[in-house]
Design an enzyme around this catalytic site. Sequence first.
Site, PDB file in Angstrom:
ATOM      1  N   ASP A  52      16.359  91.667 -75.077  1.00 15.28           N
ATOM      2  CA  ASP A  52      17.257  90.512 -74.921  1.00 15.28           C
ATOM      3  C   ASP A  52      18.133  90.426 -76.167  1.00 15.28           C
ATOM      4  O   ASP A  52      17.629  90.280 -77.282  1.00 15.28           O
ATOM      5  CB  ASP A  52      16.430  89.235 -74.749  1.00 15.28           C
ATOM      6  N   ASN A  60      30.983  86.117 -76.010  1.00 11.82           N
ATOM      7  CA  ASN A  60      31.530  85.664 -74.733  1.00 11.82           C
ATOM      8  C   ASN A  60      32.314  84.363 -74.881  1.00 11.82           C
ATOM      9  O   ASN A  60      33.389  84.194 -74.316  1.00 11.82           O
ATOM     10  CB  ASN A  60      30.397  85.469 -73.724  1.00 11.82           C
ATOM     11  N   ASP A  69      31.887  92.237 -72.134  1.00  8.32           N
ATOM     12  CA  ASP A  69      31.576  93.365 -71.251  1.00  8.32           C
ATOM     13  C   ASP A  69      31.562  94.683 -72.010  1.00  8.32           C
ATOM     14  O   ASP A  69      30.734  95.571 -71.742  1.00  8.32           O
ATOM     15  CB  ASP A  69      32.586  93.426 -70.106  1.00  8.32           C
ATOM     16  N   ASP A  95      22.632  89.303 -70.674  1.00  6.77           N
ATOM     17  CA  ASP A  95      22.470  90.212 -71.812  1.00  6.77           C
ATOM     18  C   ASP A  95      21.025  90.676 -71.943  1.00  6.77           C
ATOM     19  O   ASP A  95      20.542  90.945 -73.033  1.00  6.77           O
ATOM     20  CB  ASP A  95      22.939  89.544 -73.103  1.00  6.77           C
TER      21      ASP A  95
END
Length: 293
Positions: A52, A60, A69, A95
């Site tokens: 993670d 973002n 991305d 993510d």
Amino acid sequence: VLWSSQSSWLDSLVWRDPLTGLLNRQAFQAKLEGELQRAYRYGYPVSVLVADLDGFKPINDLLGRDFGDRVLKRVAQTLRQSVRRYDLLCRLGGDEFALALPATSLEGALVVAERLRGRVADERWDEVVGAGSRACPELEAIRQPLGVSVGVTVTQGDVQEEAQKLLASADQAAMTAKAKGRNRVELAIAEGFVEAPTRLPAMPRDLWTALVQYLSHSLNNPTSGILGLAQLALQEKQLPPSVRDALEQIERLSLRLRDFSHRLAHMPVSELIQELEVFQRRLRAPSAGHSFS
């Protein structure tokens, strides 16, 4: 040809994450179930990791999904480069990523987890998103090191496990890693966990003997040739010191390999099997402690 192209297209549409090209959650769980059945049948462990990302949200929020991305694609590439071709890789969503490592003990899984953590932490994300030359306050969000919290769990090899249960355990371990400060590796294993030793192939004694003799000769023949060339070269008195040092190291290693091949050729099969089992236990023994920062 048309059927093949359509099959490939359907595979990417149904079983692959469209952004990273990794398996999606549904495909990962299905393939992991099959791998766990084989592992139970043949008695080898399977390790499951959940990774993670730490610090991804500012990318973002401040720079937009396009920048995010690109980072996710690079993480997927890092995963591919850090594991074997037959390991299972998945983007669980957002993510969060998952890995399944067949025939991998707890010790091996920890090595992979730490490798992933280090590679992600060492990445220059401002270069990845192509914004290294731009000057704006938002870029500080990606100039800070991006980390990853990794949760690890492993089967015992001789117990039938469920994919969903293993994935949930690894995910819980990743959450624990985040709670303890992020950018670290945590384990989730049952109390009293002891990995079952991998069973050696059941073969007739004559076949074991033939295999040992073959391995001994396969080591001895090229080693003897290398040793002879190294000793011949060392007779030259005008060798540069660096070359002489390298040749002497080759000579010492060749002598050790030759001695090992001779010992292997004369070792009783029962003693060989016993030494292999001892070696496996040492190789698979977990490191002390269950937390790795």
